[in-house]
Design a protein around this motif. Structure first.
Motif, PDB file in Angstrom:
ATOM      1  N   HIS A   1       0.863  -1.177   0.000  1.00 43.65           N
ATOM      2  CA  HIS A   1       0.000   0.000   0.000  1.00 43.65           C
ATOM      3  C   HIS A   1       0.900   1.228   0.000  1.00 43.65           C
ATOM      4  O   HIS A   1       1.999   1.206   0.577  1.00 43.65           O
TER       5      HIS A   1
ATOM      6  N   VAL B   1      -1.427   5.706   2.610  1.00 47.07           N
ATOM      7  CA  VAL B   1      -2.520   4.827   3.017  1.00 47.07           C
ATOM      8  C   VAL B   1      -2.174   4.150   4.352  1.00 47.07           C
ATOM      9  O   VAL B   1      -3.028   4.012   5.236  1.00 47.07           O
ATOM     10  N   LYS B   2      -0.913   3.740   4.511  1.00 52.79           N
ATOM     11  CA  LYS B   2      -0.486   3.155   5.781  1.00 52.79           C
ATOM     12  C   LYS B   2      -0.645   4.163   6.923  1.00 52.79           C
ATOM     13  O   LYS B   2      -1.073   3.812   8.029  1.00 52.79           O
TER      14      LYS B   2
END
Length: 524
Positions: free
Chosen positions: A273, A277-278
């Motif tokens: 990802h 997004v993390k």
């Protein structure tokens, strides 16, 4: 003839006197390093507390739902920015203790120390301000090492003495974080320098005392002093059984903590990802926890202090909070953002001790007022089980709480039982594993040769040895000798006290040969 002998004797005495002056200068510079580190690390601690209070007041005020949205987006932007900083400057990742050890060993180079110091300072504050479960101690240690490096560079300190100032700065950083100068010196010897040289111990202690003094001036009352550690009224053998049980529980959970944390840290980079997004996932967890129990965020220290001063009696609630904090701390630390694992480890250990104590209260083994006593001992034991620094753990808890009643049982639980159980369970020191993983990356494996700088002391193995006839480990060679402000070619030279010797060595052998080579140059 007698005049010549007297002249040589006077010259030898003068050289010894000069070496003592150089040592005195080093000690004075270490005091300055401690002062400068305190003036940077203490505001770091203050800013963390300030932003925690802001976040605490916001969530406890229960504002209307639409106020959460701009705060969430702001914090998300902050985490994206900090992750970008880490990508640009990889050395500021995590706590910083493995990187500090790498610089002292010669495996890591601070190429842009001032910029990285600022990035570590800003990145650490911003990461914890969003509520991630990270500690302030690791960044404080690395900030101190940056200060020691800069002072040694600007002050033209001898290269062989630079490691002493790096170690002094690192210890001063921990002293500023906890106002615990003795524990800071022990941490350097046990976990960073890993060589018990009096010079390193003295410089670290001097710097730590000064930095700890600055911390005590800004934070005159430690919140840990409010904890009442009341010793249970038990017989000697009952106490032995209690400590044996506590050590076993702490050691087993310490093994689980270490293995799980390291596994998640290895898996995290492989998650396919984008970084933003993390960061969104992390912030989402932090936000949910903040809405439910804001004191559990930012490392969880405030939640621990509340439980230690007024312990909750609902076991399932504490178990849930401990597991939630445990999982959140793992993901926070695995992100690689600036922040240590020291405080989250103390919090996990303290809550684990509270659970054990509550069970004992229900069984009638101890009284309610003894819960904090068990929590403090468990904090020490769990820290040792994970980090494997027994002296640091014992002295740290004693210093920050002021409870000597905890000192002696901590020696039994930590120095004997917990350390023995961790050996049986084959728990590797957490920071050592992180260091080994760092130097196992392709970038470090690609390194060919590195330089190790040692200072020759009177009476050491190297003292009086001719370089041409000196036997060193395979592929180790003396490259230069710095004497009286001059760089000398080693051929034909006899080593004398005060020489700063550069030994060229295979990079992959530094960890194995560092202490033996230092031992040959020192008498300790």
């Amino acid at each position: 003839m007698f005049r010549l002998i007297k002249k040589l004797k006077d010259k030898g005495r003068w050289r010894i006197f000069k070496l003592k002056l150089i040592d005195a200068r080093l000690y004075f510079v270490s005091i300055f390093v401690g002062l400068l580190t305190g003036l940077i690390a203490v505001p770091y601690h203050y800013m963390l507390q300030y932003f925690f209070n802001l976040r605490h007041d916001f969530f406890n005020s229960h504002p209307k739902w639409y106020w959460y949205l701009p705060l969430f987006l702001l914090m998300w932007g902050i985490l994206i920015f900090v992750s970008w900083l880490v990508k640009k400057m990889p050395l500021i990742t995590g706590g910083g203790i493995p990187q500090t050890r790498g610089v002292i060993n010669g495996r890591v180079a601070y190429k842009h120390p001032f910029i990285e110091l600022v990035a570590k300072f800003v990145g650490g504050i911003l990461a914890l301000s969003t509520g991630l479960s990270l500690g302030r101690e690791g960044p404080s240690v690395q900030i101190g090492s940056y200060v020691g490096f800069l002072v040694s560079k600007w002050g033209r300190v001898l290269t062989g003495e630079r490691k002493q100032l790096l170690a002094a700065g690192a210890g001063a950083g921990l002293a500023a974080a906890f106002a615990a100068p003795l524990a800071s010196s022990l941490l350097v010897i046990e976990s960073i320098e890993r060589f018990d040289a009096p010079k390193t111990a003295i410089t670290t202690l001097l710097a730590g005392v000064v930095a700890g003094g600055v911390a005590s001036w800004i934070f005159p009352i430690s919140p840990y002093f409010q904890i009442d550690a009341i010793v249970p009224g038990m017989t000697f053998w009952s106490q032995v059984k209690l400590f044996l049980l506590l050590a076993a529980v702490v050691s087993v959970f310490g093994k689980f903590f270490s293995v799980t944390t390291l596994q998640v840290k290895r898996i995290y980079p492989a998650i396919k990802h984008p970084e933003y997004v993390k960061m969104l996932y992390l912030l989402f967890i932090a936000f949910l926890i903040s809405m439910a129990e804001v004191n559990l965020t930012g490392g969880g220290e405030q939640f621990l202090l509340l439980q230690a001063t007024s312990p909750d009696t609902h076991i399932l609630w504490i178990v849930g909070m401990m597991l939630l904090h445990f999982v959140f701390s793992i993901f926070s630390f695995s992100s690689g953002l600036p922040g240590g694992s020291f405080i989250p480890t103390l919090v996990t250990g303290g809550l684990l001790g509270q659970i054990v104590a509550l069970i004992m209260v229900r069984q009638g083994v101890i009284a309610y007022e003894n819960i904090s006593y068990i929590m403090l001992i468990s904090m020490v034991g769990f820290l040792v089980a994970v980090v494997r620094t027994p002296l640091t753990g014992i002295v740290l808890i004693t210093e920050i709480t002021g409870h000597l009643d905890v000192f002696y049982p901590s020696i039994i639980v930590v120095g004997g039982l917990t350390y023995y159980f961790t050996e049986m369970l084959q728990i590797k020191p957490f920071n050592v594993v992180l260091y080994d993983e760092m130097i196992s990356t392709p970038a470090f494996r690609a390194e060919g040769r590195s330089s190790l700088f040692v200072e020759i002391m009177t009476g050491a193995y190297f003292d009086g040895k001719e370089v041409d006839h000196l036997t060193l480990p395979q592929r180790c060679i003396i490259k230069t000798i710095h004497r009286d402000r001059k760089d000398l070619a080693p051929a034909g030279q006899t080593l004398i006290p005060g020489d700063q010797v550069e030994i060229e060595i295979d990079s992959q052998d530094i960890e194995k040969l560092y202490e033996p080579l230092i031992s040959m140059a020192n008498i300790y």
